[in-house]
Design a protein around this motif. Structure first.
Motif, short mmCIF file in Angstrom:
data_model
loop_
_atom_site.label_atom_id
_atom_site.label_comp_id
_atom_site.label_asym_id
_atom_site.label_seq_id
_atom_site.Cartn_x
_atom_site.Cartn_y
_atom_site.Cartn_z
N UNK A 1 1.99 4.49 7.79
CA UNK A 1 0.95 4.76 8.80
C UNK A 1 -0.22 3.80 8.63
N UNK A 2 -0.68 3.65 7.40
CA UNK A 2 -1.79 2.72 7.14
C UNK A 2 -1.39 1.31 7.52
N UNK A 3 -0.17 0.90 7.16
CA UNK A 3 0.30 -0.45 7.47
C UNK A 3 0.33 -0.69 8.97
N UNK A 4 0.83 0.29 9.73
CA UNK A 4 0.89 0.14 11.19
C UNK A 4 -0.52 0.03 11.79
N UNK B 1 0.81 -1.22 0.00
CA UNK B 1 0.00 0.00 0.00
C UNK B 1 0.84 1.28 0.00
N UNK B 2 2.17 1.15 0.19
CA UNK B 2 3.04 2.32 0.10
C UNK B 2 2.82 3.35 1.18
N UNK C 1 3.50 2.48 -9.18
CA UNK C 1 4.76 2.27 -8.47
C UNK C 1 5.09 0.79 -8.37
N UNK C 2 4.06 -0.02 -8.11
CA UNK C 2 4.28 -1.47 -7.98
C UNK C 2 4.79 -2.06 -9.29
N UNK C 3 4.20 -1.61 -10.41
CA UNK C 3 4.65 -2.11 -11.71
C UNK C 3 6.08 -1.65 -12.01
N UNK C 4 6.40 -0.41 -11.63
CA UNK C 4 7.76 0.10 -11.86
C UNK C 4 8.77 -0.70 -11.02
#
Length: 403
Positions: A21-24, A17-18, A79-82
């Protein structure tokens, strides 16, 4: 299990998800859900997979509710594809595939675009799993100050779109030392606290060993990762003998070597061989070799000081540093006598970085004492006392002055 899985969860979610904060937040929510459901329903066969699935669902639900994230999802996908196109071949890590995504988080937290103090703080928060107040205590700053640092680092990662990926083969040699330095800095504060009521912060030292183990497991072909883990194990093996009953420091020559952790020493010695085999030695491998010579010796007198001096010569060539020069001078004093070591220490007197480095003044005080120059030794110990932060070390220096 939560402690181990938290790092894996956080790395996987941050990569997907890049957003740290969201991940935490969704990692914490997934663990909270487990604490509600598992006591009644039983622990699932694959608890890590359960937590990851739950956290991903919570993240997607949150993103769907927030319209501001709609455009960001498209950016994340780009970003994920890059990053997939830029991903290094599997053999960079020396294995068929990376065991997990924590390695990507290591390199993100230690990215050179972040301030040095922010890198260490973020690594402790995200990879060691320390709370913000615990990280603040490690840095001896207010919790609010540390919270601002961590927020600043996360914002930098988000706004600069620092990628969650392992550097390619061309970048890895330049980036890996920064990652290793962060872990080493954590251990250094644990091994010899900069201030406070205790000489050692065993919680920090053990977290650093754990992080070094993860790094070595994820990068088995990197000899300096093996060297760092070896160094930490060989030094941490002496932890129980380094303090007395009242928490006072016990010098190496006075330690009960029967209390050293022999299992940890054997593991460290094996890693030293790996770190020094197959090419030019790196600084962590050389330091680990010095630690191994200390750990192998029955006492200070039988220590191979000539080889230790030779290793410090190598280390000085690799990483010229006044601290290394101080350690070499002490080793020379053990090999050739206190006069020879004192001459080398006195030659470093003009080095500004040693003015606030208590071991330099302590070493001078010790050698001056051994030469019978007690008044000069007292001056050196007073200088060390002014710069020393922990109370056990201050008490030991006061005893030296009393003597």
């Amino acid at each position: 299990m939560f402690r181990e899985e938290r790092g894996l969860l956080l790395a996987s979610l941050a990569r997907r998800f890049g957003d740290l904060d969201l991940a935490e937040e969704v990692t914490s929510e997934a663990i909270e859900a487990a604490l509600r459901h598992w006591p009644a329903e039983g622990v699932p066969a694959r608890p890590g997979a359960w937590l990851l699935t739950t956290a991903r669902r919570k993240a997607v639900d949150r993103l769907r509710r927030d319209q501001a994230y709609a455009a960001r999802l498209a950016v994340l996908q780009a970003d994920a594809e890059r990053d997939e196109a830029l991903a290094p071949p599997p053999d960079v890590a020396g294995a068929e595939e990376l065991p997990d995504e924590r390695l990507q988080l290591f390199f993100t937290c230690a990215h050179p675009a972040l301030a040095a103090e922010d890198r260490t703080a973020l690594t402790l928060r995200c990879l060691a799993g320390l709370t913000t107040p615990e990280v603040a205590r490690a840095f001896l700053v207010p919790t609010a100050t540390m919270a601002q640092r961590i927020v600043r680092a996360k914002k930098k990662i988000r706004e600069a779109r620092i990628p969650f990926r392992v550097p390619g083969p061309d970048e890895l040699p330049e980036r890996l030392p920064g990652v290793l330095q962060v872990v080493y800095s954590v251990f250094t504060e644990g091994y010899a606290a900069s201030s406070g009521p205790r000489l050692q912060r065993l919680d920090l030292a053990e977290e650093a060993v754990r992080l070094a183990r993860i790094l070595h497991r994820l990068l088995p072909a990197e000899r300096e990762a093996a060297g760092l883990l070896a160094l930490l194990l060989l030094v941490h093996a002496r932890r129980d003998a380094r303090t007395g009953p009242e928490g006072e420091p016990v010098l190496l020559e006075e330690q009960d070597r029967g209390r050293w952790d022999r299992t940890m020493i054997e593991e460290g010695r094996d890693l030293v061989v790996r770190a020094l085999t197959g090419g030019p030695a790196g600084p962590y491998g050389v330091q680990a070799a010095v630690a191994a010579l200390h750990d192998e010796a029955a006492d200070v007198e039988s220590t191979d000081w000539a080889q230790i001096v030779a290793l410090y010569d190598v280390l000085l060539a690799l990483t010229p540093s006044p601290v290394v020069a101080v350690n070499r001078a002490v080793a020379v004093a053990m090999r050739d006598g206190p006069g020879a070591g004192l001459a080398l220490l006195d030659a470093l007197a003009g080095e500004p970085r040693l003015r606030a480095y208590p071991p330099y003044a302590v070493a001078r005080g010790d050698l001056l004492t051994r030469l019978g120059r007690e008044e000069e030794a007292a001056v050196a110990y007073r200088e060390a006392l002014e710069a020393t932060g922990t109370e056990p070390e201050r008490a030991a220096l006061r005893r030296k002055l009393g003597e």
